[in-house]
Design a protein around this motif. Structure first.
Motif, PDB file in Angstrom:
ATOM      1  N   LYS A   1      -0.757   5.862  -8.274  1.00 36.43           N
ATOM      2  CA  LYS A   1       0.471   5.909  -7.466  1.00 36.43           C
ATOM      3  C   LYS A   1       0.410   7.090  -6.516  1.00 36.43           C
ATOM      4  CE  LYS A   1       4.164   5.033 -10.775  1.00 36.43           C
ATOM      5  NZ  LYS A   1       5.445   5.527 -11.062  1.00 36.43           N
ATOM      6  N   PRO A   2       0.959   6.969  -5.309  1.00 38.88           N
ATOM      7  CA  PRO A   2       0.995   8.116  -4.399  1.00 38.88           C
ATOM      8  C   PRO A   2       1.622   9.358  -5.041  1.00 38.88           C
ATOM      9  CG  PRO A   2       1.703   6.133  -3.266  1.00 38.88           C
ATOM     10  CD  PRO A   2       1.495   5.749  -4.695  1.00 38.88           C
ATOM     11  N   ASN A   3       2.668   9.133  -5.831  1.00 39.52           N
ATOM     12  CA  ASN A   3       3.352  10.261  -6.450  1.00 39.52           C
ATOM     13  C   ASN A   3       2.441  11.035  -7.419  1.00 39.52           C
ATOM     14  OD1 ASN A   3       5.122  11.124  -9.035  1.00 39.52           O
ATOM     15  ND2 ASN A   3       6.167  11.530  -7.108  1.00 39.52           N
ATOM     16  N   VAL A   4       1.620  10.304  -8.127  1.00 43.10           N
ATOM     17  CA  VAL A   4       0.720  10.953  -9.092  1.00 43.10           C
ATOM     18  C   VAL A   4      -0.397  11.690  -8.351  1.00 43.10           C
ATOM     19  CG1 VAL A   4      -0.931  10.486 -10.955  1.00 43.10           C
ATOM     20  CG2 VAL A   4       1.278   9.341 -10.938  1.00 43.10           C
ATOM     21  N   VAL A   5      -0.900  11.079  -7.280  1.00 41.72           N
ATOM     22  CA  VAL A   5      -1.939  11.738  -6.467  1.00 41.72           C
ATOM     23  C   VAL A   5      -1.382  13.055  -5.912  1.00 41.72           C
ATOM     24  CG1 VAL A   5      -3.303  11.541  -4.334  1.00 41.72           C
ATOM     25  CG2 VAL A   5      -3.081   9.561  -5.859  1.00 41.72           C
ATOM     26  N   ALA A   6      -0.184  12.973  -5.327  1.00 43.62           N
ATOM     27  CA  ALA A   6       0.418  14.166  -4.721  1.00 43.62           C
ATOM     28  C   ALA A   6       0.689  15.236  -5.776  1.00 43.62           C
ATOM     29  CB  ALA A   6       1.720  13.781  -4.016  1.00 43.62           C
ATOM     30  N   ARG A   7       1.229  14.824  -6.897  1.00 42.56           N
ATOM     31  CA  ARG A   7       1.570  15.765  -7.969  1.00 42.56           C
ATOM     32  C   ARG A   7       0.318  16.494  -8.483  1.00 42.56           C
ATOM     33  NH1 ARG A   7       4.237  19.237 -11.081  1.00 42.56           N
ATOM     34  NH2 ARG A   7       4.248  18.768 -13.309  1.00 42.56           N
ATOM     35  N   MET A   8      -0.751  15.731  -8.707  1.00 41.90           N
ATOM     36  CA  MET A   8      -1.965  16.348  -9.266  1.00 41.90           C
ATOM     37  C   MET A   8      -2.603  17.305  -8.258  1.00 41.90           C
ATOM     38  SD  MET A   8      -3.606  13.279 -11.525  1.00 41.90           S
ATOM     39  CE  MET A   8      -4.907  14.249 -12.284  1.00 41.90           C
ATOM     40  N   ILE A   9      -2.592  16.921  -6.992  1.00 36.67           N
ATOM     41  CA  ILE A   9      -3.201  17.808  -5.990  1.00 36.67           C
ATOM     42  C   ILE A   9      -2.323  19.046  -5.787  1.00 36.67           C
ATOM     43  CG2 ILE A   9      -4.075  18.009  -3.640  1.00 36.67           C
ATOM     44  CD1 ILE A   9      -4.715  15.063  -3.667  1.00 36.67           C
ATOM     45  N   GLU A  10      -1.011  18.844  -5.854  1.00 31.70           N
ATOM     46  CA  GLU A  10      -0.106  20.001  -5.760  1.00 31.70           C
ATOM     47  C   GLU A  10      -0.386  20.975  -6.909  1.00 31.70           C
ATOM     48  OE1 GLU A  10       4.316  20.179  -4.356  1.00 31.70           O
ATOM     49  OE2 GLU A  10       4.343  19.571  -6.451  1.00 31.70           O
ATOM     50  N   LEU A  11      -0.532  20.443  -8.109  1.00 34.79           N
ATOM     51  CA  LEU A  11      -0.842  21.305  -9.257  1.00 34.79           C
ATOM     52  C   LEU A  11      -2.175  22.028  -9.070  1.00 34.79           C
ATOM     53  CD1 LEU A  11       0.171  18.966 -12.240  1.00 34.79           C
ATOM     54  CD2 LEU A  11       1.188  21.204 -11.711  1.00 34.79           C
ATOM     55  N   LEU A  12      -3.142  21.282  -8.522  1.00 28.24           N
ATOM     56  CA  LEU A  12      -4.470  21.875  -8.316  1.00 28.24           C
ATOM     57  C   LEU A  12      -4.371  23.083  -7.384  1.00 28.24           C
ATOM     58  CD1 LEU A  12      -7.327  21.010  -9.289  1.00 28.24           C
ATOM     59  CD2 LEU A  12      -7.654  19.960  -7.059  1.00 28.24           C
ATOM     60  N   ARG A  13      -3.496  22.973  -6.390  1.00 29.68           N
ATOM     61  CA  ARG A  13      -3.347  24.044  -5.390  1.00 29.68           C
ATOM     62  C   ARG A  13      -2.465  25.199  -5.877  1.00 29.68           C
ATOM     63  NH1 ARG A  13      -3.725  23.868  -0.066  1.00 29.68           N
ATOM     64  NH2 ARG A  13      -1.536  24.470   0.151  1.00 29.68           N
TER      65      ARG A  13
ATOM     66  N   ALA B   1       0.799  -1.229   0.000  1.00 31.63           N
ATOM     67  CA  ALA B   1       0.000   0.000   0.000  1.00 31.63           C
ATOM     68  C   ALA B   1       0.826   1.270   0.000  1.00 31.63           C
ATOM     69  CB  ALA B   1      -0.958  -0.001   1.190  1.00 31.63           C
ATOM     70  N   TYR B   2       2.045   1.222   0.552  1.00 28.16           N
ATOM     71  CA  TYR B   2       2.837   2.454   0.645  1.00 28.16           C
ATOM     72  C   TYR B   2       3.996   2.486  -0.342  1.00 28.16           C
ATOM     73  CZ  TYR B   2      -0.230   3.270   4.500  1.00 28.16           C
ATOM     74  OH  TYR B   2      -1.371   3.468   5.237  1.00 28.16           O
ATOM     75  N   GLU B   3       3.958   1.536  -1.283  1.00 28.80           N
ATOM     76  CA  GLU B   3       4.964   1.591  -2.344  1.00 28.80           C
ATOM     77  C   GLU B   3       4.470   2.563  -3.397  1.00 28.80           C
ATOM     78  OE1 GLU B   3       5.670  -2.421  -3.600  1.00 28.80           O
ATOM     79  OE2 GLU B   3       6.135  -3.003  -1.541  1.00 28.80           O
ATOM     80  N   ASP B   4       5.410   3.132  -4.151  1.00 30.01           N
ATOM     81  CA  ASP B   4       4.979   4.104  -5.153  1.00 30.01           C
ATOM     82  C   ASP B   4       4.537   3.386  -6.413  1.00 30.01           C
ATOM     83  OD1 ASP B   4       4.320   6.620  -5.958  1.00 30.01           O
ATOM     84  OD2 ASP B   4       6.249   6.992  -6.897  1.00 30.01           O
ATOM     85  N   THR B   5       3.385   2.764  -6.283  1.00 27.60           N
ATOM     86  CA  THR B   5       2.882   1.985  -7.403  1.00 27.60           C
ATOM     87  C   THR B   5       1.370   2.086  -7.453  1.00 27.60           C
ATOM     88  OG1 THR B   5       2.742  -0.254  -8.289  1.00 27.60           O
ATOM     89  CG2 THR B   5       2.939  -0.096  -5.931  1.00 27.60           C
ATOM     90  N   SER B   6       0.821   1.978  -8.654  1.00 24.69           N
ATOM     91  CA  SER B   6      -0.631   1.891  -8.755  1.00 24.69           C
ATOM     92  C   SER B   6      -1.017   0.445  -8.446  1.00 24.69           C
ATOM     93  CB  SER B   6      -1.106   2.318 -10.141  1.00 24.69           C
ATOM     94  OG  SER B   6      -0.488   1.524 -11.121  1.00 24.69           O
TER      95      SER B   6
END
Ligand code: SAH
Length: 280
Positions: free
Chosen positions: A124-136, A108-113
């Motif tokens: 992937k966690p990285n994609v979730v974080a990146r997209m939300i960062e862009l949104l903000r 669950a905490y690996e950077d994988t879909s």
């Protein structure tokens, strides 16, 4: 019926006896005209008030505490270039292992879909974080540093919706597959997130009742951005979504709505499940 919650990490013998969502029958839904069936508001989504969205309970681990693994995940996100501490702290709070199949809890905490059933994947966690960062990074933050009303297309298992609920005043999350909509409801119920509204419907039509949105984020990629999203975005608002750039290629697109029209920017290549119309 309550779903048994995975503990972390799991004993292997406990894994054997548990079923994946992929093996479960999908509840039958009557065939309906998708257009006539705008997303319905979940029966009293705000019912589960009580605990704040920020106080997600800790898992009863069998050894390692999941917060340690989450810290590691977040450190890695920062190393990968995620700079927004508000996003990192939300990712630290939300227990991703609660949203994946029991058999996948240890990943669950690996950077994988990961598969979440019905042919869909949790990003992937990285994609979730990146997209939300862009949104903000748009011109859309409220005085309290949060996004206002945000629409998410593709609830899936509900993980990204839970992360968003920390960063937005209200989240309207739409899922077109009944089986996943039900699963997200089950996953999110114990977390008691009063500002998160789960909707079953075709997200390509958006959700007029929540508009105008300061942000729209999609977890599924189409040929282009549906007109309804452009219409339902507030002036000053931002869309972050995957869109097709070729027959088999996608990229993230950022769309800002200004007083003078729309500004688009294509960013990195991504690989999301397809945005589909209608419900199932
Ligand atoms: N954010 C999710 C990712 C789910 S994958 C998570 O954290 O788990 C993308 C989801 O988009 C799938 O569940 C898929 O069924 C859904 N989807 C695709 N097209 C859609 C549409 N038109 N409306 C709503 N959901 C859609």
């Amino acid at each position: 019926m309550t779903k048994e919650r995975p503990t972390f990490p799991l004993k292997l013998d406990a894994l054997e006896s548990k079923k994946n969502l992929a093996n479960r029958a999908v509840p039958a839904t009557p065939s309906v005209n998708a257009r006539a069936n705008a997303p319905k508001k979940l029966d009293n989504p705000a019912r589960a008030v009580g605990t704040s969205a920020q106080t997600f309970e800790s898992p009863s681990g069998l050894g390692l505490d999941s917060s340690t693994v989450r810290e590691h995940m977040v450190r890695k996100l920062a190393q990968q270039g995620i700079e927004d501490n508000v996003v990192l702290s939300a990712m630290l709070s939300v227990e991703r292992h609660r949203f994946v199949d029991t058999a996948l809890v240890n990943q669950a905490y690996e950077d994988t879909s990961l598969p979440i059933g019905l042919g869909q994947t949790i990003s992937k966690p990285n994609v979730v974080a990146r997209m939300i960062e862009l949104l903000r990074q748009g011109k859309n933050l409220s005085a309290d540093g949060k996004l206002g009303r945000v629409m998410e297309i593709g609830t899936g298992c509900g993980y990204q919706a839970a992360v968003l609920s920390h960063l937005c005043q209200e989240v309207y999350s739409i899922e077109r597959l009944k089986g996943l909509f039900e699963r997200a409801k089950e996953n999110l119920r114990p977390l008691r997130v009063p500002n998160l509204h789960l909707l079953f419907g075709d997200g390509m039509l958006g959700y007029e009742q929540g508009a105008p949105y300061s942000g729209i984020i999609a977890a599924a990629g189409g040929e282009n951005i549906p007109q309804s999203w452009l219409n339902q975005l507030a002036v000053g608002g931002r869309i972050v979504a995957p869109v097709a750039t070729g027959a088999r290629t996608q990229a993230l697109i950022v769309v800002d709505k200004t007083e003078n029209g729309f500004e688009n920017a294509y960013l990195e290549a991504v690989n999301f499940v397809p945005l589909k119309s209608g419900i199932n």
